[in-house]
Scaffold this motif. Structure first.
Motif, PDB file in Angstrom:
ATOM      1  N   ALA A 430      -0.881 -23.746  -7.777  1.00  0.00           N
ATOM      2  CA  ALA A 430       0.504 -24.099  -7.452  1.00  0.00           C
ATOM      3  C   ALA A 430       0.918 -25.337  -8.237  1.00  0.00           C
ATOM      4  N   MET A 431       2.199 -25.379  -8.566  1.00  0.00           N
ATOM      5  CA  MET A 431       2.811 -26.560  -9.156  1.00  0.00           C
ATOM      6  C   MET A 431       3.666 -27.213  -8.079  1.00  0.00           C
ATOM      7  N   ASN A 432       3.391 -28.483  -7.817  1.00  0.00           N
ATOM      8  CA  ASN A 432       4.106 -29.187  -6.752  1.00  0.00           C
ATOM      9  C   ASN A 432       4.969 -30.288  -7.355  1.00  0.00           C
ATOM     10  N   THR A 433       6.238 -30.367  -6.906  1.00  0.00           N
ATOM     11  CA  THR A 433       7.145 -31.426  -7.340  1.00  0.00           C
ATOM     12  C   THR A 433       7.698 -32.134  -6.115  1.00  0.00           C
ATOM     13  N   LEU A 434       7.435 -33.431  -6.047  1.00  0.00           N
ATOM     14  CA  LEU A 434       7.942 -34.256  -4.954  1.00  0.00           C
ATOM     15  C   LEU A 434       9.065 -35.124  -5.507  1.00  0.00           C
ATOM     16  N   ARG A 435      10.220 -35.055  -4.860  1.00  0.00           N
ATOM     17  CA  ARG A 435      11.380 -35.839  -5.274  1.00  0.00           C
ATOM     18  C   ARG A 435      11.873 -36.666  -4.098  1.00  0.00           C
ATOM     19  N   GLY A 436      12.472 -37.795  -4.407  1.00  0.00           N
ATOM     20  CA  GLY A 436      13.052 -38.615  -3.360  1.00  0.00           C
ATOM     21  C   GLY A 436      13.960 -39.665  -3.955  1.00  0.00           C
ATOM     22  N   GLY A 437      14.790 -40.266  -3.096  1.00  0.00           N
ATOM     23  CA  GLY A 437      15.692 -41.280  -3.623  1.00  0.00           C
ATOM     24  C   GLY A 437      16.457 -42.000  -2.531  1.00  0.00           C
ATOM     25  N   ILE A 438      17.147 -43.061  -2.968  1.00  0.00           N
ATOM     26  CA  ILE A 438      18.004 -43.831  -2.079  1.00  0.00           C
ATOM     27  C   ILE A 438      19.325 -44.092  -2.778  1.00  0.00           C
ATOM     28  N   TRP A 439      20.332 -44.362  -1.978  1.00  0.00           N
ATOM     29  CA  TRP A 439      21.665 -44.695  -2.483  1.00  0.00           C
ATOM     30  C   TRP A 439      22.268 -45.743  -1.546  1.00  0.00           C
ATOM     31  N   TYR A 440      22.771 -46.824  -2.152  1.00  0.00           N
ATOM     32  CA  TYR A 440      23.469 -47.837  -1.370  1.00  0.00           C
ATOM     33  C   TYR A 440      24.775 -48.182  -2.060  1.00  0.00           C
ATOM     34  N   GLU A 441      25.841 -48.277  -1.268  1.00  0.00           N
ATOM     35  CA  GLU A 441      27.144 -48.668  -1.815  1.00  0.00           C
ATOM     36  C   GLU A 441      27.823 -49.636  -0.859  1.00  0.00           C
ATOM     37  N   ASP A 442      28.371 -50.707  -1.423  1.00  0.00           N
ATOM     38  CA  ASP A 442      29.160 -51.673  -0.675  1.00  0.00           C
ATOM     39  C   ASP A 442      30.591 -51.599  -1.213  1.00  0.00           C
ATOM     40  N   ALA A 443      31.543 -51.427  -0.329  1.00  0.00           N
ATOM     41  CA  ALA A 443      32.930 -51.238  -0.757  1.00  0.00           C
ATOM     42  C   ALA A 443      33.873 -51.977   0.173  1.00  0.00           C
ATOM     43  N   GLU A 444      35.041 -52.267  -0.351  1.00  0.00           N
ATOM     44  CA  GLU A 444      36.099 -52.833   0.478  1.00  0.00           C
ATOM     45  C   GLU A 444      37.434 -52.283  -0.010  1.00  0.00           C
ATOM     46  N   ARG A 445      38.172 -51.719   0.918  1.00  0.00           N
ATOM     47  CA  ARG A 445      39.512 -51.216   0.607  1.00  0.00           C
ATOM     48  C   ARG A 445      40.547 -52.095   1.302  1.00  0.00           C
ATOM     49  N   LYS A 446      41.614 -52.425   0.584  1.00  0.00           N
ATOM     50  CA  LYS A 446      42.713 -53.196   1.138  1.00  0.00           C
ATOM     51  C   LYS A 446      43.983 -52.357   1.063  1.00  0.00           C
ATOM     52  N   GLU A 447      44.772 -52.442   2.110  1.00  0.00           N
ATOM     53  CA  GLU A 447      46.023 -51.689   2.134  1.00  0.00           C
ATOM     54  C   GLU A 447      47.097 -52.536   2.820  1.00  0.00           C
ATOM     55  N   LEU A 448      48.250 -52.607   2.187  1.00  0.00           N
ATOM     56  CA  LEU A 448      49.404 -53.230   2.836  1.00  0.00           C
ATOM     57  C   LEU A 448      50.632 -52.394   2.543  1.00  0.00           C
ATOM     58  N   ARG A 449      51.616 -52.496   3.414  1.00  0.00           N
ATOM     59  CA  ARG A 449      52.875 -51.759   3.251  1.00  0.00           C
ATOM     60  C   ARG A 449      54.021 -52.756   3.314  1.00  0.00           C
ATOM     61  N   ASP A 450      54.818 -52.785   2.247  1.00  0.00           N
ATOM     62  CA  ASP A 450      55.953 -53.702   2.227  1.00  0.00           C
ATOM     63  C   ASP A 450      57.253 -52.958   1.934  1.00  0.00           C
ATOM     64  N   TRP A 451      58.322 -53.535   2.443  1.00  0.00           N
ATOM     65  CA  TRP A 451      59.651 -52.941   2.354  1.00  0.00           C
ATOM     66  C   TRP A 451      60.557 -53.888   1.562  1.00  0.00           C
TER      67      TRP A 451
END
Length: 784
Positions: A430-451
């Motif tokens: 048999a041929m065996n393949t082990l895969r693995g990983g991590i992902w990290y994201e830091d985000a900030e969204r800003k929203e304003l509404r003006d008239w």
């Protein structure tokens, strides 16, 4: 129209003459797309990729999203042929959708997350990539790869891949011109191989108006660069793109009768009338402005026998706004009866607070007026007409209309890293393949509404700065962490894989004005299972089956409704089963796939945009529900064959049975408008594509047609779009057909919607946008 056609003809002639004159006698290189195989890779899940003819059927002005429309299970609808309106874009894959109010399909760029596809602060792939720089697009319709990086992938992923730099030095210029004042200019420089380093840099500008009344002013500027450096065991890849877009929007239709009576008109106007109620649908006041900067650096390395590492860091900055022109000024300061209104005469900006009322007309001193008692309005357009407070005929002579220019401003910054490994080991049997990983994201969204106050409604829509009212200003910090691991074992012709993954998501709302409490949502997915099996009885045949549990995190849009009760809200989840077979002997590619999907805890919000017109003040009212879910079942067929040298025939067929599930509580179902067993909005039951393409060394020609079945527009299934059939055709020739000295010149003509079919396209929020009419674009390309 004569003036427009003359302008197009002039640009066509100028572009062609300039490019042909400049062409040296150099052979045009093959595109990266030549090697793309439609049926995709041999995996335990369905995956398909665009082919070279699919790229030929669209113009360089076209959005990259449109390139996948002929793949099985996929339906892409945009406001016009060029995709110049993110507001009206709708994509469906099997029973899942990404549109104005729903995001259920994962989207990545070179395997990295796009940061969400929603209109308010999200970005689809067309914001990151120029169509001319596409190196391939891979669609995983169902279970997808376990390492796919998205918080939205309930029903598969779409990976848009950028073109690699060429090994030979090249300078490319391209110019396109077409109907609806469409223009595009593109330039790219490839360095060629510089001792293990290759790079390219590109720039493009394109513009067009709308296909309804020619009043939109759409423009896009895009700059990008990519570099690949091979340093022994490590390969570094870097990419950066900047995109600046201004789009004027299309509006929806909310009844089939409106479409049947006016199949070419969306209800937005081209001329400013000076009557605020009518001018609320002035097209240039319905706009989307966005800037996106996206960059990444990847490293791929092989360490030791059978061990490979992949790591990437990325950064994304997004800013922009969405515009509307409400037919009133919001009264936010009590100035007392008979006094000039602060919002009109400009006494500074009010931050936050609740509206006190609305100002419709004023006198020359800025004092609010009231309509004449007993007056009946004669206004009948838009939205069925207006009351006397909106009608200038219901006021004394000299009354001046009061109107706002409302901006919703978005900003978003994302910084993320991802790392994964693969270890392949041969254990004899048999041929065996082990895969693995991590992902990290830091985000900030800003929203304003003006008239902002429109300076003089009698003249136009220019507005005052600063705003008279900032309705709200909020920040949404958020983080994502994902880990995954998978093991794959090959026993001769049999391959078995199994894996697990888990998401951890935190999102917070911070009110800059302190009018609402800080709220934080911490959600963790269960440990999600995936796995499958493949069997290859002969090298050309691959039989597969797969299963995956998918998850969508609670996003920051959930926190936008201040009064929403979030105590019992749960993240959306799905279970995806599929089984099928692929055949590929080089000349013939074919696949057949059966899928069954259960989508649970579906979150919905009652739409703010209805047939009675937009609710411009929305932002604090309403709530979200887990309203049951969706069951989706069906099958996909695909065949692609080179019948004689140079001639390729392609066909695909999709059947989807997608229905709503109820919550189990009839009162809750009624409150959110869900009728268990009804068809899912926006999903056609049947789709098929037929395509014929011929290509030799100097000439190419092709035509494709797609049938799209009727689709429900509202959850009650009382508004159903008619089915429709559209066709695209192209013809292209290299300059060698004219003269040996013009080998580096390529000329093409693309006609989308050849038969000028009237149809309804994108669907969202209970309404549908009209589809794009026949559109012709000519392109000339020259390489040095």
């Amino acid at each position: 129209m004569q003036k427009r056609n003359s302008r197009i003809a002039l640009h066509l002639a100028a572009s062609t003459a300039a490019l042909v004159w400049a062409a040296p006698a150099l052979a045009q290189e093959e595109d990266q797309s030549d090697t793309i195989v439609i049926t995709g890779q041999a995996t335990t899940y369905t995956n398909t990729q665009v082919s070279e003819p699919m790229l030929d059927q669209q113009t360089p002005i076209t959005s990259p999203l449109a390139l996948i429309d002929n793949l099985p299970g996929v339906n892409v609808q945009e406001g016009d042929t060029f995709g110049f309106d993110d507001w009206s874009t709708a994509i469906s894959v099997r029973g899942f959708q990404t549109n104005l109010d729903t995001q259920e399909i994962g989207m990545t760029v070179d395997g990295l997350p796009n940061g969400g596809s929603n209109y308010g602060g999200g970005s689809k792939a067309n914001r990151y990539i120029d169509t001319a720089n596409i190196g391939g697009i891979a669609v995983s319709q169902g279970t997808a790869d376990i390492g796919s990086l998205s918080n939205e992938a309930l029903g598969g992923t779409i990976d848009f891949m950028t073109d690699d730099p060429t090994f030979d030095r090249r300078i490319r210029f391209s110019g396109s011109a077409g109907e609806f004042d469409a223009l595009r200019f593109y330039a790219r420089y490839d360095t060629g191989d510089l001792g293990g380093i290759r790079a390219w840099v590109s720039a493009s500008h394109q513009e067009a108006t709308d296909h309804v009344n020619g009043s939109a002013e759409n423009e896009r500027d895009h700059f990008a660069a990519k570099i690949i450096a091979d340093a022994g065991a490590v390969t570094l890849t870097g990419y950066a793109s900047y995109d600046d877009t201004h789009e004027d929007n299309y509006d929806q239709l909310f009844t089939l009768e409106d479409f049947e009576q006016h199949p070419d008109y969306d209800g937005l106007t081209a001329e400013w009338t000076g009557i605020p109620y009518i001018d609320q649908v002035y097209r240039k006041g319905w706009s989307t402005l966005r800037e996106n900067f996206f960059s990444y650096l990847m490293a791929d390395a092989e360490i030791g026998s059978g061990v490979t590492l992949h790591a990437a860091g990325y950064y994304h900055h997004n800013k922009g706004r969405g515009d509307w022109v409400p037919p009133y000024i919001v009264n936010v300061t009590d100035d007392g009866a008979g006094n000039p209104e602060s919002e009109i005469i400009g006494n500074g900006t009010v931050n936050g607070g609740a509206p006190l009322g609305r100002i419709y007309f004023i006198d020359g001193n800025g004092v609010a007026l009231t309509p004449i008692d007993g007056c009946v309005s004669s206004i009948t357009f838009p939205y069925g007409g207006a009351g006397p407070e909106y009608d200038p005929a219901c006021y004394a002579a000299g009354a001046i209309g009061a109107q706002s220019y409302r901006n919703t401003e978005y900003k978003k910054d994302r910084l993320g890293v991802t790392a994964d490994f693969a270890w392949a080991a041969d254990f004899g049997a048999a041929m065996n393949t082990l895969r693995g990983g991590i992902w990290y994201e830091d985000a900030e969204r800003k929203e304003l509404r003006d008239w902002h106050q429109i300076i003089d409604t009698r003249v136009g829509y220019e507005f005052e700065n600063p705003a008279y009212w900032v309705q709200y200003s909020r920040e949404y910090p958020q983080s994502t962490f994902k880990w995954w691991i998978e093991d794959t074992v090959e026993f001769g012709p049999v391959t078995v894989s199994g894996g697990i993954k888990q998401f951890h998501n935190d999102v917070e709302r911070f009110d800059v004005f302190g009018e609402s409490p800080t709220v934080e949502l911490n959600t963790n997915s269960d440990v999600l299972l995936s796995g499958g099996i493949q069997f290859e009885p002969i090298p050309e045949l691959n039989i597969f089956a797969g299963y995956a549990e998918n998850y969508k995190a609670l996003g920051d849009e959930i926190l936008e409704r201040l009064d929403a009760d979030l105590a019992d809200l749960e993240p959306e989840t799905s279970e995806n089963w599929e089984a099928g077979m692929r055949f590929n002997n080089g000349l013939i590619q074919a696949s057949a796939t059966y899928f069954n999907t259960s989508f649970d805890n579906r979150i919905i919000f009652l739409a703010a945009n209805t047939d009675a017109g937009p609710d411009y003040l929305i932002g604090t009212n309403g709530t979200y529900f887990n309203a049951g879910g969706i069951d989706s079942e069906g099958f996909e067929l695909l065949a692609n064959a080179e019948v004689v040298e140079g001639l390729t025939l392609y066909a695909s067929y999709t059947y989807i049975d997608a229905t709503f599930n109820g919550t189990g509580d009839a009162q809750v179902d009624a409150a959110v408008g869900i009728i268990p067993g009804n068809k899912v909005t926006g999903i056609p039951e049947n789709m098929f594509v037929l395509s014929a393409d011929y290509r030799d060394e100097i000439f190419r020609v092709g035509i494709s047609g797609k049938y799209t079945d009727e689709r429900p527009v509202n959850v009650a299934n009382t508004f159903i779009t008619p089915d429709f059939f559209t066709a695209d055709a192209y013809i292209g020739v290299t300059g060698e057909a004219i003269s040996d000295s013009l080998k580096a010149v390529d000329l093409s003509l693309v006609v989308n919607n050849v038969f000028d079919e009237d149809y309804l396209g994108g669907i969202s929020g209970g309404g549908a946008w009209i589809g794009a009419p026949r559109t012709v674009v000519f392109t000339a390309t020259v390489d040095f």
